[in-house]
Design a protein around this motif. Structure first.
Motif, PDB file in Angstrom:
ATOM      1  N   GLY A  14       1.037  -1.330   0.077  1.00  0.00           N
ATOM      2  CA  GLY A  14       0.081   0.185  -0.049  1.00  0.00           C
ATOM      3  C   GLY A  14       0.664   1.397   0.179  1.00  0.00           C
ATOM      4  O   GLY A  14       0.432   2.291  -0.290  1.00  0.00           O
ATOM      5  N   SER A  15       2.208   1.133   0.473  1.00  0.00           N
ATOM      6  CA  SER A  15       2.886   2.368   0.610  1.00  0.00           C
ATOM      7  C   SER A  15       4.279   2.126   0.472  1.00  0.00           C
ATOM      8  O   SER A  15       4.639   0.837   0.775  1.00  0.00           O
ATOM      9  CB  SER A  15       2.671   3.015   2.085  1.00  0.00           C
ATOM     10  N   SER A  17       6.308   3.021   2.619  1.00  0.00           N
ATOM     11  CA  SER A  17       6.653   2.529   4.000  1.00  0.00           C
ATOM     12  C   SER A  17       6.599   1.297   4.441  1.00  0.00           C
ATOM     13  O   SER A  17       6.887   0.631   5.382  1.00  0.00           O
ATOM     14  CB  SER A  17       5.679   3.539   4.883  1.00  0.00           C
ATOM     15  N   ASP A  18       5.866   0.407   3.484  1.00  0.00           N
ATOM     16  CA  ASP A  18       5.745  -1.075   3.628  1.00  0.00           C
ATOM     17  C   ASP A  18       6.919  -1.841   3.381  1.00  0.00           C
ATOM     18  O   ASP A  18       6.962  -3.018   3.615  1.00  0.00           O
ATOM     19  CB  ASP A  18       4.458  -1.511   3.041  1.00  0.00           C
ATOM     20  N   HIS A  44      -6.570   2.917  -1.330  1.00  0.00           N
ATOM     21  CA  HIS A  44      -7.400   4.126  -1.332  1.00  0.00           C
ATOM     22  C   HIS A  44      -6.785   5.302  -2.006  1.00  0.00           C
ATOM     23  O   HIS A  44      -7.409   6.223  -2.193  1.00  0.00           O
ATOM     24  CB  HIS A  44      -7.588   4.526   0.238  1.00  0.00           C
ATOM     25  N   ARG A  45      -5.495   5.166  -2.202  1.00  0.00           N
ATOM     26  CA  ARG A  45      -4.837   6.599  -2.839  1.00  0.00           C
ATOM     27  C   ARG A  45      -4.617   6.312  -4.592  1.00  0.00           C
ATOM     28  O   ARG A  45      -4.641   7.156  -5.185  1.00  0.00           O
ATOM     29  CB  ARG A  45      -3.415   6.591  -2.433  1.00  0.00           C
ATOM     30  N   GLY A  68       0.918  -6.701   0.971  1.00  0.00           N
ATOM     31  CA  GLY A  68       1.096  -5.992   2.226  1.00  0.00           C
ATOM     32  C   GLY A  68       0.518  -4.824   2.380  1.00  0.00           C
ATOM     33  O   GLY A  68       0.549  -3.932   1.392  1.00  0.00           O
ATOM     34  N   ALA A  69      -0.210  -4.720   3.610  1.00  0.00           N
ATOM     35  CA  ALA A  69      -0.749  -3.308   3.816  1.00  0.00           C
ATOM     36  C   ALA A  69      -0.924  -3.194   5.259  1.00  0.00           C
ATOM     37  O   ALA A  69      -1.221  -4.388   6.154  1.00  0.00           O
ATOM     38  CB  ALA A  69      -2.176  -3.387   3.068  1.00  0.00           C
ATOM     39  N   GLY A  70      -0.893  -2.155   5.770  1.00  0.00           N
ATOM     40  CA  GLY A  70      -1.098  -1.714   7.276  1.00  0.00           C
ATOM     41  C   GLY A  70      -2.352  -0.719   7.714  1.00  0.00           C
ATOM     42  O   GLY A  70      -2.876  -0.100   6.756  1.00  0.00           O
ATOM     43  N   VAL A  92       0.934  -5.352   7.742  1.00  0.00           N
ATOM     44  CA  VAL A  92       2.191  -4.824   8.120  1.00  0.00           C
ATOM     45  C   VAL A  92       1.998  -4.068   9.266  1.00  0.00           C
ATOM     46  O   VAL A  92       0.768  -3.652   9.681  1.00  0.00           O
ATOM     47  CB  VAL A  92       2.471  -3.767   7.171  1.00  0.00           C
TER      48      VAL A  92
END
Ligand code: RP5
Length: 185
Positions: A14-15, A17-18, A44-45, A68-70, A92
């Motif tokens: 998702g980012s 940062s993951d 969502h983005r 992977g997502a948090g 995450v």
């Protein structure tokens, strides 16, 4: 059939940062020689990108997706809703709830659209890669053998260090190890 060089596993997250967690999935696949690709796809983005990625993955030759997502981690579930490929979800670790939110968001899919959910963080990312290799191993004998070797070397490593106390002492006494002696007054 051998696995070739075209990506068989799509690792999405998702980012950026993951990546700290998800790089362990990529490293594990590299170790096993499984061709893969990595991409940031946010539910969502960048929802249109997510739809495009998930709906075209099968056509592009991807056979397993690791997502992977948090936090409110809807990426794995949404991906699974747009493809019949197996989707493995990695929760995450989030800052506020330590990944419990991610875990429940990914694991608690209503009946009908499954996401194979792994452990939170690094362990989950490693295991997602190993599980992807096990799935692919049904079709590609070279991947199955790579996985077998990985498991065997892991076993040898554990058996070669049966007593952690002794190996800690051995490390201290190992030649070349500098030990400080107290000077007498
Ligand atoms: C999720 O939100 C991502 O998967 C990530 O774990 C979390 C935080 O994202 P950033 O704010 O760090 O981009 O979509």
């Amino acid at each position: 059939m051998t696995s070739g060089t075209k990506p068989l596993v799509g690792i999405i997250m998702g980012s950026t940062s993951d990546w700290e967690s998800m790089e362990h999935a990529a490293k594990t696949l590299e170790q096993l020689g499984v061709p893969h690709e990595t991409r940031v796809v946010s539910a969502h983005r960048t929802p249109d990108l997510l739809f495009e990625y998930a709906s075209s993955a099968e056509r592009r030759g991807i056979e397993v997706v690791i997502a992977g997502a948090g936090g409110a981690a809807h990426l794995p579930g949404m991906t699974a809703s747009k493809t019949v490929l197996p989707v493995l979800g990695v929760p995450v670790e989030s800052k506020t709830l330590k990944g419990l939110d991610s875990l429940l968001s990914i694991a608690q899919m209503p009946g009908g659209i499954p996401v194979g959910t792994l452990a939170i963080g690094k362990a989950g990312a490693i295991n997602a890669a190993l599980l992807a290799a096990a799935i692919l191993g049904n079709k590609y004998p070279n991947i199955r053998e790579a996985l077998r070797k990985f498991r065997e070397s892991q076993t040898v490593k554990v058996l070669s260090t049966p007593d952690p106390a002794k190996s800690a002492i051995a490390a201290v006494l190992a030649p070349g190890t500098k030990t400080k002696r107290k000077k007498r007054a």
